[in-house]
Design an enzyme around this catalytic site. Structure first.
Site, PDB file in Angstrom:
ATOM      1  N   ASP A  69      -7.059 -12.322   0.996  1.00 24.80           N
ATOM      2  CA  ASP A  69      -6.104 -11.285   0.646  1.00 24.80           C
ATOM      3  C   ASP A  69      -6.901 -10.219  -0.067  1.00 24.80           C
ATOM      4  O   ASP A  69      -7.840 -10.525  -0.812  1.00 24.80           O
ATOM      5  CB  ASP A  69      -4.979 -11.816  -0.245  1.00 24.80           C
ATOM      6  N   ASP A 154     -10.271   3.837   3.355  1.00 25.48           N
ATOM      7  CA  ASP A 154     -11.674   4.265   3.387  1.00 25.48           C
ATOM      8  C   ASP A 154     -11.860   5.757   3.145  1.00 25.48           C
ATOM      9  O   ASP A 154     -12.806   6.171   2.488  1.00 25.48           O
ATOM     10  CB  ASP A 154     -12.330   3.889   4.728  1.00 25.48           C
TER      11      ASP A 154
END
Length: 193
Positions: A69, A154
């Protein structure tokens, strides 16, 4: 003969990275085993979610399982979105909407520190074995989106060198990813068990 471990994913990029690092094991995807299970991530920590997934799948398939996770934790927002990273604007929100929301939320803020966290959990229910490993990458939330080589956060996650993760090559990104760090830690612990 290599020990078989199921990785709780069908994400090909994730599988590739796991197989590269855990070369001494045969890593199988859920699809490889004909398993179509979606474990609900309802815990309030990354450790809790990865443990729950690994336990349920290891028990179901009667074999060792690795689950992960991960998420983005922003200091100014008390760790938000954290475990809700993928769904803090609801299931139907796009990644672009999530990125824009976070940039706007921090618009007037000085403190833009953020951490990407990944927790990997290895469980072998049959043998009662458990290994938990964590990886973190520190940075800041950029003031605007930059770069186009990446996914998720990102393009808004800026490293200390001033580049966003989306401005790095895939190779550069893979050497510093929180998943890689967590996997390397997991590998060390598996070798020493």
């Amino acid at each position: 003969m290599k020990e078989k471990i199921v990785m709780a994913t069908n994400n090909q990029g994730k599988l590739k990275e796991v197989r590269e690092i855990l070369k001494d094991y045969e890593i199988l995807s859920l699809k490889d085993l004909g398993c179509d299970i979606e474990v609900e991530e309802d815990q309030d920590t990354f450790e809790g979610n990865s443990l729950k997934k690994a336990k349920e799948i290891s028990k179901l398939l009667k074999m060792p399982c690795i689950a992960d996770d991960s998420g983005l934790c922003i200091e100014e927002l008390n760790g938000f979105p954290g475990v809700l990273t993928a769904r803090f604007l609801g299931e139907d929100a796009s990644q672009e909407e999530r990125n824009n929301y976070l940039i706007n939320k921090l618009e007037e803020k000085e403190n833009r520190k953020a951490t990407i966290v990944t927790v990997m959990t290895y469980i072998d229910e049959e043998k009662g074995k458990k290994v938990v490993a964590r990886g973190e990458v520190k940075g800041n939330i950029a003031k605007e989106k930059r770069g186009n080589n990446g996914f998720g956060f990102d393009e808004i996650f800026e490293l200390e060198n001033g580049k966003t993760l989306a401005q790095l090559t895939s190779e550069e990104k893979n050497t510093i990813s929180s998943r890689r760090i967590a996997l390397e830690n997991l590998k060390k612990q598996l070798e020493n068990r």
